[in-house]
Enzyme design. Structure first.
Site, short mmCIF file in Angstrom:
data_model
loop_
_atom_site.label_atom_id
_atom_site.label_comp_id
_atom_site.label_asym_id
_atom_site.label_seq_id
_atom_site.Cartn_x
_atom_site.Cartn_y
_atom_site.Cartn_z
N HIS A 193 0.84 -1.21 0.00
CA HIS A 193 0.00 0.00 0.00
C HIS A 193 0.87 1.25 0.00
O HIS A 193 0.60 2.21 -0.72
CB HIS A 193 -0.92 -0.01 1.22
CG HIS A 193 -1.94 1.09 1.20
ND1 HIS A 193 -1.76 2.29 1.86
CD2 HIS A 193 -3.15 1.18 0.59
CE1 HIS A 193 -2.82 3.06 1.67
NE2 HIS A 193 -3.68 2.41 0.90
N HIS A 214 -4.23 6.94 -5.36
CA HIS A 214 -5.33 7.72 -4.78
C HIS A 214 -5.64 8.93 -5.65
O HIS A 214 -4.88 9.29 -6.53
CB HIS A 214 -4.98 8.16 -3.36
CG HIS A 214 -4.98 7.05 -2.37
ND1 HIS A 214 -3.89 6.22 -2.19
CD2 HIS A 214 -5.92 6.62 -1.50
CE1 HIS A 214 -4.17 5.33 -1.25
NE2 HIS A 214 -5.41 5.55 -0.82
N HIS A 223 -7.49 -1.06 -4.70
CA HIS A 223 -7.80 -1.57 -3.36
C HIS A 223 -8.61 -2.86 -3.42
O HIS A 223 -8.48 -3.70 -2.52
CB HIS A 223 -8.52 -0.50 -2.54
CG HIS A 223 -7.63 0.61 -2.10
ND1 HIS A 223 -7.37 1.72 -2.88
CD2 HIS A 223 -6.90 0.78 -0.96
CE1 HIS A 223 -6.54 2.52 -2.24
NE2 HIS A 223 -6.23 1.98 -1.08
N HIS A 354 -14.73 7.47 3.31
CA HIS A 354 -13.48 6.71 3.36
C HIS A 354 -12.37 7.44 4.11
O HIS A 354 -11.78 6.92 5.06
CB HIS A 354 -13.01 6.37 1.95
CG HIS A 354 -11.56 6.00 1.86
ND1 HIS A 354 -10.59 6.91 1.49
CD2 HIS A 354 -10.90 4.85 2.12
CE1 HIS A 354 -9.40 6.33 1.52
NE2 HIS A 354 -9.56 5.08 1.89
N HIS A 358 -10.52 6.86 8.08
CA HIS A 358 -9.09 6.75 8.32
C HIS A 358 -8.66 7.69 9.45
O HIS A 358 -7.91 7.30 10.36
CB HIS A 358 -8.32 7.10 7.04
CG HIS A 358 -8.05 5.94 6.15
ND1 HIS A 358 -6.99 5.08 6.33
CD2 HIS A 358 -8.71 5.49 5.05
CE1 HIS A 358 -7.00 4.15 5.39
NE2 HIS A 358 -8.04 4.38 4.59
N PHE A 375 -0.95 7.29 4.39
CA PHE A 375 -0.88 6.22 3.40
C PHE A 375 0.25 5.24 3.70
O PHE A 375 0.10 4.03 3.51
CB PHE A 375 -0.69 6.81 2.00
CG PHE A 375 -1.88 7.56 1.49
CD1 PHE A 375 -3.15 7.05 1.60
CD2 PHE A 375 -1.73 8.79 0.87
CE1 PHE A 375 -4.26 7.73 1.12
CE2 PHE A 375 -2.82 9.49 0.39
CZ PHE A 375 -4.08 8.96 0.52
N HIS A 388 -11.51 -1.14 4.33
CA HIS A 388 -11.55 -1.12 2.87
C HIS A 388 -12.46 -2.20 2.30
O HIS A 388 -12.91 -2.09 1.15
CB HIS A 388 -10.15 -1.20 2.28
CG HIS A 388 -9.56 0.15 2.03
ND1 HIS A 388 -9.80 0.86 0.88
CD2 HIS A 388 -8.80 0.94 2.82
CE1 HIS A 388 -9.19 2.03 0.94
NE2 HIS A 388 -8.58 2.11 2.11
#
Length: 639
Positions: A193, A214, A223, A354, A358, A375, A388
């Site tokens: 990732h 992203h 993802h 989303h 996080h 990230f 996810h």
């Protein structure tokens, strides 16, 4: 398009293939790196075709005869003869893009080190173990067939199946015990990732451009593939190929908390780098910080959460606009585009909720936004994959349940469909996967257990009641109660000149609509979209600003985000690491450090709710929330 008058309007949707794709001399040079070959003039990968036969897949450089611009093409994507190919170079629209397909391709032979934290206090690199491209196979469904379809279930129901829960814990424990040399180990999976999301890979043929999945149309597919192989690895480690990940059901009241199975301190599912204030608290799906809205009761928070979900999932699904897929999934991202300037922005699926989930989960005591808030470190928390899984479920719901119309479910450009990534499978073998093979979860061998969707059943009456409860506009320095029509009249008289910094001040401005009183047929065929262009500089913080339409509230940046009827959406962005090798950003031009970005918000349903479909203009309110010191609003349009 109706455009707000402005001395400077920066257009950021650079989807045309007119960027310098390669140096004028059509020559690629891959330096010898980690024992892999060097190539000049072409990049050759030995793969398998659908029949299992070897296929020499070559990328070749050609030039557009109209512009003399070189392009990198995959022969397998060209179905025309040489004469037809050059004729097509002068065409327009989708055929032009599909003939000159320029998908994003990672140059995995040149993975670079990166500084994980901004201040360099914790160094890490994001490079998974290297592999030989000559032995890498393309993904084929027949080679990854599941005899039993996997069923992903809500994490808050995990204790109902103790056998499955024990398997899950055991699989994670084994994964964490694997040596770093094993690409299936927990840390190496987290690095996958990090590598694709923090610029460790250059784009093939563009050494000065870092790959970032992203804020573009690559986000959902990457993802989905990432979880697909992560799930298969866990099943392999416990010899249960039908093992399925859970999903964090944060769109349902019972799932709007961190799932209990991730809070047991002696469990391999536990991560100490989480926000301790949120372990037993109902989630705020528009969360920014603990300082705002801490006194909101659970019932009110729940109502706001499901209204946000409705606006995120249902509102963008009411028309058959052919561009709807990009609005939901993310903006185009093609080879030659620089994430620092040419890629427009994240889709609705990525922005909210989303990103907010996080930030809700990240540590409130450790610097660097670890683990879920950045990230580079997000994949270290087992909860990341559960989160996810629900994001992927949202994509499935949007495609299979909410779609309902005739617009394409996915962008139809080959630039999108032929982009690919590399992962390690459950046997530690590298495999190349294409975006085009990620669209059907049934073919991929899994599905989601059905769960009630409360955000689908919000009635117009409930929304109108909420509007009446929340409307308290501040006009003339005094708090007064006004009718909606009067408030709307006062608000739409004001117009500001751009550009304007968003640092500490709220921006309110009138924006003209290109067309009012649209017919039902017109609204079905075309989505009215609010387009906010802005310059986005670097930030160590989570970045967020909120957008409202025809709202008379006197908003302040420190106020809690109010998910009311007038709420149109938010821009959000998580924290990146350094990227580019030891934090070296020299590959980026100075002007790129403040990158052109765009936020696009669907308006059709919102204008219906606000009784504004016959208005010549609307008022747009932009409220800075976090990390907006370097944001400058450069244009506000409706298209």
């Amino acid at each position: 398009m109706a455009t707000l008058s402005s001395p400077t309007i920066i257009t950021t949707t650079s989807i045309l293939l007119n960027n310098p794709f390669l140096p004028k001399t059509p020559q690629l040079s891959a330096h010898h790196h980690r024992g892999v070959r060097s190539v000049n003039g072409k990049v050759s990968c030995q793969t398998k075709n659908n029949n299992g036969n070897d296929e020499n897949n070559q990328f070749q450089l050609i030039q557009n005869p109209n512009t003399n611009t070189p392009y990198l093409l995959d022969r397998r994507n060209i179905l025309l003869g040489l004469g037809g190919m050059y004729a097509a170079l002068g065409s327009e629209g989708a055929n032009y893009y599909n003939t000159l397909a320029a998908p994003i391709l990672p140059d995995v032979e040149k993975c670079t080190l990166s500084d994980a934290l901004w201040d360099g206090s914790v160094g890490d690199h994001c490079c998974p173990p290297p592999f030989d491209l000559n032995i890498t196979k393309d993904f084929e469904f027949k080679n990854y067939h599941n005899h039993v379809k996997k069923v992903r279930r809500p994490a808050h129901k995990a204790y109902e199946d103790q056998e499955w829960l024990n398997d899950y814990k055991r699989a994670i424990a084994i994964m964490k015990s694997l040596p770093m040399s094993d690409p299936r180990s927990h840390m190496q999976q987290a690095r996958v990732h990090c590598a694709y999301c923090d610029g460790s890979y250059p784009v093939l043929g563009h050494n000065d451009t870092r790959l970032e999945v992203h804020a573009s149309w690559l986000f959902p597919s990457f993802h989905r593939w990432y979880l697909y192989f992560y799930e298969r690895i866990l099943g392999k480690l416990i010899n249960k190929p039908d093992f399925a990940l859970p999903y964090w059901n944060w769109d349902h009241r019972d799932g709007m908390r961190i799932p209990e199975i991730f809070k047991e301190m002696d469990s391999p599912l536990f991560d100490p780098n989480r926000n301790t204030n949120h372990l037993d608290k109902m989630m705020n799906l528009s969360f920014v910080s603990d300082e705002e809205g801490s006194d909101v009761n659970e019932d009110d928070q729940y109502e706001e959460n499901i209204l946000l979900m409705r606006k995120a999932m249902v509102y963008p699904s009411v028309s058959d606009d052919p561009n709807k897929a990009e609005l939901f999934l993310g903006s185009p991202y093609r080879a030659g585009d620089k994430m620092e300037g040419d890629v427009s922005g994240a889709g609705i699926l990525e922005r909210m909720p989303h990103n907010s989930v996080h930030v809700w989960t990240r540590s409130n005591t450790i610097k660097g936004n670890q683990d879920m808030g950045a990230f580079w470190s997000a994949g270290r928390d087992p909860l990341f994959y559960c989160h996810h899984s629900n994001v992927d479920r949202m994509w499935s719901l949007w495609t299979d349940v909410l779609h309902g119309g005739n617009f394409p479910k996915t962008p139809e450009y080959d630039d999108y469909r032929n982009a690919y990534f590399y992962f390690y499978d459950e046997n530690a073998n590298p495999v190349r996967v294409y975006v085009r093979d990620s669209f059907d979860t049934e073919r991929l061998g899994y599905k989601y257990e059905d769960q009630e969707l409360p955000w689908m059943s919000i009635t117009q009456q409930q929304q109108q009641q909420q509007r009446q409860q929340q409307r308290q506009p501040l006009l003339g320095g005094r708090l007064k109660t006004r009718t909606f029509s009067l408030v709307k009249k006062v608000l739409t008289e004001l117009k500001v000149m751009l550009p304007l910094p968003l640092k500490y001040s709220v921006i309110k401005t009138k924006v003209d609509r290109p067309k009012k009183s649209r017919t039902k047929e017109d609204k079905l065929e075309h989505e009215e979209v609010l387009v906010i262009n802005f310059k986005l500089g670097k930030s160590k913080d989570f970045i967020k600003f909120d957008v409202y339409i025809n709202d008379g509230t006197d908003y302040k940046p420190e106020d809690k985000t109010k998910i009311n009827l007038e709420y149109a959406g938010s821009f959000t962005s998580l924290t990146h690491g350094g990227g580019g090798g030891g934090g070296d950003m020299s590959h980026m031009a100075e002007e790129d450090m403040g990158k052109n970005t765009v936020l696009k918000l669907a308006l059709n349903q919102l204008l219906e709710d606000l009784d504004a479909t016959d208005d010549d203009s609307i008022q747009v309110t932009i409220v800075p929330k976090s990390g907006t010191d370097s944001i400058v609003i450069t244009g506000i349009d409706i298209e």
